[in-house]
Design a protein around this motif. Structure first.
Motif, mmCIF file in Angstrom:
data_model
loop_
_atom_site.group_PDB
_atom_site.id
_atom_site.type_symbol
_atom_site.label_atom_id
_atom_site.label_comp_id
_atom_site.label_asym_id
_atom_site.label_seq_id
_atom_site.Cartn_x
_atom_site.Cartn_y
_atom_site.Cartn_z
ATOM 1 N N GLU A 57 0.846 -1.192 0.000
ATOM 2 C CA GLU A 57 0.000 0.000 0.000
ATOM 3 C C GLU A 57 0.883 1.245 0.000
ATOM 4 O O GLU A 57 2.038 1.202 0.411
ATOM 5 N N PRO A 58 0.367 2.382 -0.462
ATOM 6 C CA PRO A 58 1.145 3.623 -0.414
ATOM 7 C C PRO A 58 1.599 3.936 1.006
ATOM 8 O O PRO A 58 0.872 3.717 1.974
ATOM 9 N N ILE A 59 2.823 4.428 1.120
ATOM 10 C CA ILE A 59 3.392 4.762 2.420
ATOM 11 C C ILE A 59 2.756 6.042 2.956
ATOM 12 O O ILE A 59 2.537 6.999 2.218
ATOM 13 N N THR A 60 2.473 6.049 4.240
ATOM 14 C CA THR A 60 1.946 7.248 4.879
ATOM 15 C C THR A 60 3.078 7.979 5.602
ATOM 16 O O THR A 60 4.127 7.389 5.898
ATOM 17 N N ALA A 61 2.857 9.246 5.880
ATOM 18 C CA ALA A 61 3.856 10.038 6.594
ATOM 19 C C ALA A 61 4.135 9.452 7.972
ATOM 20 O O ALA A 61 5.285 9.411 8.422
ATOM 21 N N ASP A 62 3.095 8.955 8.627
ATOM 22 C CA ASP A 62 3.268 8.373 9.957
ATOM 23 C C ASP A 62 4.151 7.131 9.914
ATOM 24 O O ASP A 62 4.977 6.907 10.805
ATOM 25 N N GLU A 63 3.986 6.304 8.872
ATOM 26 C CA GLU A 63 4.801 5.098 8.748
ATOM 27 C C GLU A 63 6.264 5.444 8.535
ATOM 28 O O GLU A 63 7.157 4.831 9.132
ATOM 29 N N GLU A 98 6.982 16.526 -5.755
ATOM 30 C CA GLU A 98 6.014 16.703 -4.673
ATOM 31 C C GLU A 98 6.082 15.552 -3.682
ATOM 32 O O GLU A 98 6.021 15.752 -2.464
ATOM 33 N N LEU A 99 6.205 14.324 -4.199
ATOM 34 C CA LEU A 99 6.259 13.160 -3.329
ATOM 35 C C LEU A 99 7.531 13.168 -2.483
ATOM 36 O O LEU A 99 7.485 12.903 -1.271
ATOM 37 N N LEU A 100 8.662 13.511 -3.087
ATOM 38 C CA LEU A 100 9.919 13.530 -2.349
ATOM 39 C C LEU A 100 9.909 14.580 -1.243
ATOM 40 O O LEU A 100 10.444 14.347 -0.153
ATOM 41 N N PHE A 101 9.301 15.732 -1.511
ATOM 42 C CA PHE A 101 9.234 16.744 -0.460
ATOM 43 C C PHE A 101 8.262 16.352 0.648
ATOM 44 O O PHE A 101 8.425 16.743 1.797
ATOM 45 N N ALA A 106 7.979 14.400 6.309
ATOM 46 C CA ALA A 106 7.655 13.323 7.240
ATOM 47 C C ALA A 106 8.880 12.895 8.043
ATOM 48 O O ALA A 106 8.778 12.556 9.225
ATOM 49 N N LEU A 107 10.054 12.929 7.395
ATOM 50 C CA LEU A 107 11.279 12.457 8.040
ATOM 51 C C LEU A 107 12.029 13.570 8.768
ATOM 52 O O LEU A 107 13.044 13.301 9.415
ATOM 53 N N GLY A 108 11.552 14.816 8.650
ATOM 54 C CA GLY A 108 12.240 15.929 9.291
ATOM 55 C C GLY A 108 13.579 16.219 8.654
ATOM 56 O O GLY A 108 14.506 16.688 9.314
ATOM 57 N N GLN A 109 13.694 15.940 7.344
ATOM 58 C CA GLN A 109 14.946 16.154 6.617
ATOM 59 C C GLN A 109 14.784 17.328 5.653
ATOM 60 O O GLN A 109 13.724 17.514 5.062
ATOM 61 N N GLN A 110 15.864 18.086 5.478
ATOM 62 C CA GLN A 110 15.845 19.208 4.547
ATOM 63 C C GLN A 110 17.143 19.241 3.742
ATOM 64 O O GLN A 110 17.914 20.201 3.817
ATOM 65 N N LYS A 112 19.766 20.049 1.106
ATOM 66 C CA LYS A 112 19.901 21.129 0.116
ATOM 67 C C LYS A 112 19.869 20.568 -1.301
ATOM 68 O O LYS A 112 19.424 21.229 -2.245
ATOM 69 N N ALA A 113 20.323 19.328 -1.453
ATOM 70 C CA ALA A 113 20.394 18.716 -2.780
ATOM 71 C C ALA A 113 19.030 18.673 -3.451
ATOM 72 O O ALA A 113 18.906 18.895 -4.654
ATOM 73 N N LEU A 114 17.989 18.412 -2.684
ATOM 74 C CA LEU A 114 16.656 18.325 -3.279
ATOM 75 C C LEU A 114 16.183 19.692 -3.758
ATOM 76 O O LEU A 114 15.506 19.800 -4.775
ATOM 77 N N SER A 115 16.515 20.734 -3.019
ATOM 78 C CA SER A 115 16.134 22.084 -3.453
ATOM 79 C C SER A 115 16.823 22.440 -4.761
ATOM 80 O O SER A 115 16.238 23.091 -5.631
ATOM 81 N N LEU A 116 18.073 22.003 -4.915
ATOM 82 C CA LEU A 116 18.787 22.256 -6.162
ATOM 83 C C LEU A 116 18.189 21.442 -7.312
ATOM 84 O O LEU A 116 18.044 21.934 -8.430
ATOM 85 N N LEU A 117 17.834 20.207 -7.012
ATOM 86 C CA LEU A 117 17.234 19.359 -8.048
ATOM 87 C C LEU A 117 15.922 19.946 -8.538
ATOM 88 O O LEU A 117 15.570 19.827 -9.717
ATOM 89 N N ARG A 118 15.213 20.613 -7.650
ATOM 90 C CA ARG A 118 13.931 21.218 -8.022
ATOM 91 C C ARG A 118 14.123 22.278 -9.112
ATOM 92 O O ARG A 118 13.213 22.539 -9.894
ATOM 93 N N GLN A 119 15.314 22.878 -9.192
ATOM 94 C CA GLN A 119 15.562 23.892 -10.217
ATOM 95 C C GLN A 119 15.465 23.320 -11.627
ATOM 96 O O GLN A 119 15.227 24.048 -12.585
#
Length: 228
Positions: A57-63, A98-101, A106-110, A112-119
């Motif tokens: 099943e799709p993963i939830t933020a709580d899981e 959107e899914l990765l963010f 959910a994981l409390g991670q930020q 920087k690489a993902l913000s750059l990839l968003r460009q």
């Protein structure tokens, strides 16, 4: 003979991990219901035959939060593999972003690489679009410079679990797809370059797949010929 190595991840973590990666693989809608069923069966029967993945099943933020609440390194490595799966086809889509963010939140991670990839999602202004090959090459060089921190971040991923290694060997193509011309009535209408020229982090994908193969062969003593 296959050796038994102690994974740093619990079975519960790996079940959540693989379900999360499958969500990313399906996020852009390129897999129909039959393909999803096939991949789920492959995951259950070949990649993690002793692990209960349930109905995938799709993963939830709580899981996600529960699985990695005391393992920030594991959470970051999960995000690394999720990014790898997202860009394996050379395209980083809005739905994948959107899914990765959501996963990051959910994981409390930020990272920087993902913000750059968003460009890479930002459309290029029409004034900058050119069919000139030199300008196109310059644009690719600029993109590689922007994404250098992403590549460094992804290269920090180490493989310590055979189930994850098998999944990555199955999901990442064994070789760069050949370039080809698309023809209609004998006339070329478009040229498709090989994936390695489209994907700015293709080298990271190849490196990760190699590390996964090496782990299975050298550390686990598994026959990796089915992945080659």
């Amino acid at each position: 003979m296959t050796s038994v190595l102690q994974s740093p991840y619990t079975s519960e973590q790996m079940a959540v991990w693989i379900r999360g990666l499958l969500m990313v693989a399906w996020a852009d809608g390129n897999f129909d219901a039959e393909e999803q069923k096939l991949i789920s069966s492959l995951t259950q029967n070949e990649i993690a035959p002793t692990m209960d993945l349930g109905s995938i099943e799709p993963i939830t933020a709580d899981e996600l939060a529960a699985a990695f609440k005391e393992d920030p390194r594991g959470a970051e490595d999960f995000l690394r593999t999720a990014v790898m799966v997202a860009v394996a086809d050379g395209v980083y889509s809005v739905s994948e972003d959107e899914l990765l963010f959501q996963f990051c939140e959910a994981l409390g991670q930020q990272p920087k690489a993902l913000s750059l990839l968003r460009q890479t999602l930002i459309p290029t202004p029409e004034s900058e679009i050119s069919s000139d090959s030199d300008k196109g090459a310059a644009a690719r060089i600029r993109q590689r410079d922007v994404l250098r921190p992403v590549r460094v971040w992804l290269d920090g991923l180490e493989i310590h679990d055979s189930r994850l290694a098998r999944f990555l060997c199955k999901m990442i193509p064994a070789q760069c797809p050949f370039e080809r011309d698309v023809k209609l009535f004998g006339h070329k209408i478009v040229h498709i370059p090989p994936l390695c020229k489209l994907n700015p982090i293709y080298e990271q994908l190849v490196g990760l797949r190699f590390r996964a193969l090496s782990y299975l062969a050298d550390d686990c003593g598994e026959d990796v010929s089915p992945y080659c």
